[in-house]
Design a protein around this motif. Structure first.
Motif, PDB file in Angstrom:
ATOM      1  N   LEU A   1      -2.348  -4.218  10.019  1.00  9.80           N
ATOM      2  CA  LEU A   1      -2.369  -3.362  10.045  1.00  9.80           C
ATOM      3  C   LEU A   1      -1.473  -3.609   8.298  1.00  9.80           C
ATOM      4  N   PHE A   2      -0.084  -4.082   8.946  1.00 11.46           N
ATOM      5  CA  PHE A   2       0.529  -4.420   7.556  1.00 11.46           C
ATOM      6  C   PHE A   2       0.315  -5.700   6.482  1.00 11.46           C
ATOM      7  N   TYR A   3       0.004  -6.600   7.224  1.00  5.00           N
ATOM      8  CA  TYR A   3      -0.987  -7.275   5.972  1.00  5.00           C
ATOM      9  C   TYR A   3      -2.149  -6.458   5.162  1.00  5.00           C
ATOM     10  N   SER A   4      -3.039  -6.267   5.738  1.00  4.57           N
ATOM     11  CA  SER A   4      -3.839  -5.635   4.446  1.00  4.57           C
ATOM     12  C   SER A   4      -3.062  -4.515   3.727  1.00  4.57           C
ATOM     13  N   PHE A   5      -2.169  -3.043   4.737  1.00  9.60           N
ATOM     14  CA  PHE A   5      -1.282  -2.358   2.881  1.00  9.60           C
ATOM     15  C   PHE A   5      -0.345  -3.727   2.015  1.00  9.60           C
ATOM     16  N   SER A   6       0.229  -5.109   2.902  1.00 12.73           N
ATOM     17  CA  SER A   6       1.084  -5.222   1.642  1.00 12.73           C
ATOM     18  C   SER A   6       0.040  -6.295   0.933  1.00 12.73           C
ATOM     19  N   LYS A   7      -1.651  -6.374   0.716  1.00 14.31           N
ATOM     20  CA  LYS A   7      -2.239  -6.961  -0.338  1.00 14.31           C
ATOM     21  C   LYS A   7      -1.716  -6.048  -1.144  1.00 14.31           C
ATOM     22  N   PHE A   8      -2.200  -4.928  -0.233  1.00 11.98           N
ATOM     23  CA  PHE A   8      -2.651  -3.829  -1.885  1.00 11.98           C
ATOM     24  C   PHE A   8      -1.254  -3.410  -2.543  1.00 11.98           C
ATOM     25  N   LEU A   9      -0.138  -4.015  -2.610  1.00 11.94           N
ATOM     26  CA  LEU A   9       1.018  -3.790  -3.371  1.00 11.94           C
ATOM     27  C   LEU A   9       0.574  -5.391  -4.908  1.00 11.94           C
ATOM     28  N   PRO A  10       0.906  -3.871  -5.950  1.00 11.35           N
ATOM     29  CA  PRO A  10       0.800  -5.537  -6.717  1.00 11.35           C
ATOM     30  C   PRO A  10       2.426  -6.884  -6.770  1.00 11.35           C
ATOM     31  N   ASP A  11       1.660  -7.307  -7.419  1.00 12.93           N
ATOM     32  CA  ASP A  11       2.678  -8.801  -6.992  1.00 12.93           C
ATOM     33  C   ASP A  11       3.390  -8.716  -7.744  1.00 12.93           C
TER      34      ASP A  11
END
Length: 278
Positions: free
Chosen positions: A157-167
């Motif tokens: 879940l946190f991996y999916s949420f973190s992918k959403f955050l802009p680099d």
């Protein structure tokens, strides 16, 4: 055309009403049953309302059973599971999502293998290990397995949420002189309140309602949780005090209902945020 549209709208309203009834009726049934006396259970139909509203069953729950001790144990275990679980899984999910290094996909796949392993298959080995280490009937014996078997799902879940955050946010923080740890705790962590509450709500409810883990690794009344405490109202030869049982169920599930309703908005926002990346 308008007639078909009205029929379609009516069907949707009817379906929503039926869904609401199916969801609300079990809760209503438990609460009403918790107010019935023994005579009501003997002479009234199971779906009938109690003869009179009374709270004697709730008084019995707290006077004949150490329910407050059970609540204390459940709170300690739930907090003891959530704090390290959220910290470890969030840091792992963020690192696997944003830090590019050789083998990060393999490490993510390794963590996800835990989703294929049922918790029940590890009960006997864990019981043997904890018994030899004299850890039975302690908080760590209940907390550690729940953390371990919740990591895979939480990391995903946190991996999916973190992918959403802009680099760009992470890159800007590093350019400004932030270390990876400062970037995580000062920038990423405050921005991820919705996702943190989402995972905390889901895993918190699972931990609070856990039965098999607490039943396997505890022996004394002082270590029982609220789910185990429901057995206190089953008497000799299986006779059950149904009024007190329903009252205990109501008291047990009330904290999870309150927690869910208070965090429902944030949970839905977190699930939506983790659904897409852009």
């Amino acid at each position: 055309m308008r007639t078909k549209k009205n029929i379609f709208t009516g069907c949707k309203v009817l379906a929503a009403a039926l869904l609401l009834v199916f969801q609300v009726y079990p809760i209503f049934y438990v609460i009403m049953s918790s107010m019935k006396t023994t005579e009501d259970f003997r002479h009234l139909a199971s779906y009938a309302l109690p003869g009179a509203i009374n709270f004697s069953n709730y008084i019995k729950v707290f006077t004949t059973s150490p329910m407050l001790t059970y609540f204390k144990n459940s709170i300690i275990i739930t907090v003891g599971v959530l704090i390290p679980l959220l910290l470890i899984s969030f840091m792992a999910g963020f690192a696997l999502s944003k830090i590019r290094f050789k083998g990060n996909k393999k490490i993510l796949s390794y963590f996800l293998l835990g989703l294929m392993l049922p918790f029940q298959v590890a009960l006997i080995p864990l019981f043997t290990i904890f018994s030899k280490m004299n850890m039975l009937n302690t908080y760590p014996a209940i907390i550690l397995p729940q953390i371990a078997f919740s990591l895979s799902y939480s990391i995903q879940l946190f991996y999916s949420f973190s992918k959403f955050l802009p680099d760009e946010i992470v890159e800007a923080a590093i350019i400004d002189g932030c270390t990876p740890m400062k970037t995580f705790f000062r920038i990423i962590f405050p921005m991820s309140t919705n996702s943190i509450l989402t995972v905390a709500t889901m895993q918190g409810v699972f931990t609070w309602n856990d039965f098999i883990n607490a039943y396997t690794f505890t022996r004394s009344t002082d270590m029982k949780t609220v789910t185990l405490g429901l057995n206190d109202f089953v008497g000799f030869m299986g006779t059950t005090d149904w009024g007190a049982t329903f009252a205990a169920i109501t008291v047990t599930v009330l904290p999870t209902f309150l927690f869910y309703f208070l965090t429902n908005k944030y949970m839905l926002s977190g699930l939506t945020a983790g659904a897409v990346k852009g």
